[in-house]
Motif scaffolding. Sequence first.
Motif, short mmCIF file in Angstrom:
data_model
loop_
_atom_site.label_atom_id
_atom_site.label_comp_id
_atom_site.label_asym_id
_atom_site.label_seq_id
_atom_site.Cartn_x
_atom_site.Cartn_y
_atom_site.Cartn_z
N ARG A 127 4.25 3.72 5.45
CA ARG A 127 3.84 2.46 6.08
C ARG A 127 2.52 2.64 6.82
NH1 ARG A 127 8.13 1.19 9.91
NH2 ARG A 127 7.03 2.79 11.12
N ASP A 128 2.38 3.76 7.53
CA ASP A 128 1.12 4.03 8.24
C ASP A 128 -0.05 4.14 7.26
OD1 ASP A 128 2.55 4.06 10.58
OD2 ASP A 128 2.59 6.24 10.77
N LEU A 129 0.19 4.81 6.14
CA LEU A 129 -0.86 4.96 5.13
C LEU A 129 -1.23 3.60 4.53
CD1 LEU A 129 0.50 8.21 3.50
CD2 LEU A 129 -1.78 7.96 4.52
N ARG A 130 -0.24 2.72 4.41
CA ARG A 130 -0.54 1.37 3.91
C ARG A 130 -1.38 0.60 4.92
NH1 ARG A 130 4.46 -2.52 3.12
NH2 ARG A 130 4.17 -2.58 5.38
N GLU A 131 -1.03 0.74 6.18
CA GLU A 131 -1.80 0.04 7.21
C GLU A 131 -3.23 0.57 7.31
OE1 GLU A 131 0.57 0.49 10.71
OE2 GLU A 131 2.06 -1.01 10.07
N GLU A 132 -3.41 1.85 6.97
CA GLU A 132 -4.75 2.44 6.96
C GLU A 132 -5.54 2.07 5.71
OE1 GLU A 132 -4.24 6.66 7.41
OE2 GLU A 132 -2.91 6.39 9.14
N GLY A 133 -4.90 1.42 4.74
CA GLY A 133 -5.58 0.99 3.53
C GLY A 133 -5.62 2.02 2.43
N LYS A 134 -4.90 3.13 2.58
CA LYS A 134 -4.92 4.17 1.54
C LYS A 134 -3.97 3.84 0.39
CE LYS A 134 -6.53 8.03 4.34
NZ LYS A 134 -6.33 9.46 4.74
N ILE A 135 -2.93 3.09 0.66
CA ILE A 135 -2.03 2.62 -0.39
C ILE A 135 -1.81 1.13 -0.18
CG2 ILE A 135 -0.91 4.86 -0.63
CD1 ILE A 135 1.42 3.89 0.94
N ALA A 136 -1.52 0.43 -1.27
CA ALA A 136 -1.35 -1.02 -1.18
C ALA A 136 0.12 -1.44 -1.14
CB ALA A 136 -2.04 -1.70 -2.36
N ARG A 137 0.96 -0.72 -1.88
CA ARG A 137 2.37 -1.09 -1.97
C ARG A 137 3.21 0.18 -2.04
NH1 ARG A 137 -1.07 -3.34 -4.91
NH2 ARG A 137 -1.58 -5.55 -4.61
#
Length: 276
Positions: A141-151
């Motif tokens: 979830r943190d990586l998604r919030e950082e924009g590194k993953i989308a889903r």
Amino acid sequence: MTASETFLIGGDLEVRRLGFGAMHLRPEPAEDRDAAVAVARRAVELGVTLIDTAHMYGWGANEDLLAEALHPYPDDLAIATKVGFRQTTTDQGWRYAGAPDELREQVDEALRRLRLDRIDLLQLHRLDPGVPLADQLGALRDLREEGKIARIGLSEVDEGELAAARAVVDIASVQNRYNLLDREHEPVLKACEEAGIAFLPWRPVAAGASGAQSEQIATIAKELDATPTQVAIAWLLAHSPVIVPIPGTSSIAHLEENVGAAAVHLSQDQYDRLTR
């Protein structure tokens, strides 16, 4: 029966409902690599818009190969990869790697290998039994919030694990073993249907058919002027609107056969016979 041709993964990523699993593409030796590159490129030529890979497939070598074959990627091509394992020198050859720092490290490695700024769909290859679920999914979830993953997606989970994961973070996909003759994860598929979650069956082509099973599939294939493999994939597409099969192969001929299943339409009677 006419199945929808596309699905929105996570509600916003539109893909054609027949993807491609890259696991069988071999980066070595050189002649195998050349053939693998040709297969990946042919998949895109045939209209595939979702390609699935994983860190575990060659410990990053499969991701490197896809980048070599397809980068810069077409605008409509989505790349999905998986993290959560590390290679070891033990007899097993791998270990779980679901600790937040290890997941973050693997995502960074995948971004570099795939030559991406953001991964369209990042799946947890397996839940690590030695790390709290909230820690594993919290890291993603943190990586998604950082924009590194989308889903965020999961692989090989039961319906209870899926429900627990959804309490932590939005889940866009589940990748479980499932095909015409192996429906162990039907309850998970039904849970995905209810929530609008993509269900990506790995090993989507029924294997081990014998006797009456084989005869029934072959009979329907003959009725449709199709192959048994195409019938098995067509059944998946008709069985649930959230199913996005990702058949894999290292052969262009088999790839073309698999993709051709999208044009095979079962009648209600044929679907019912296969379902029984």
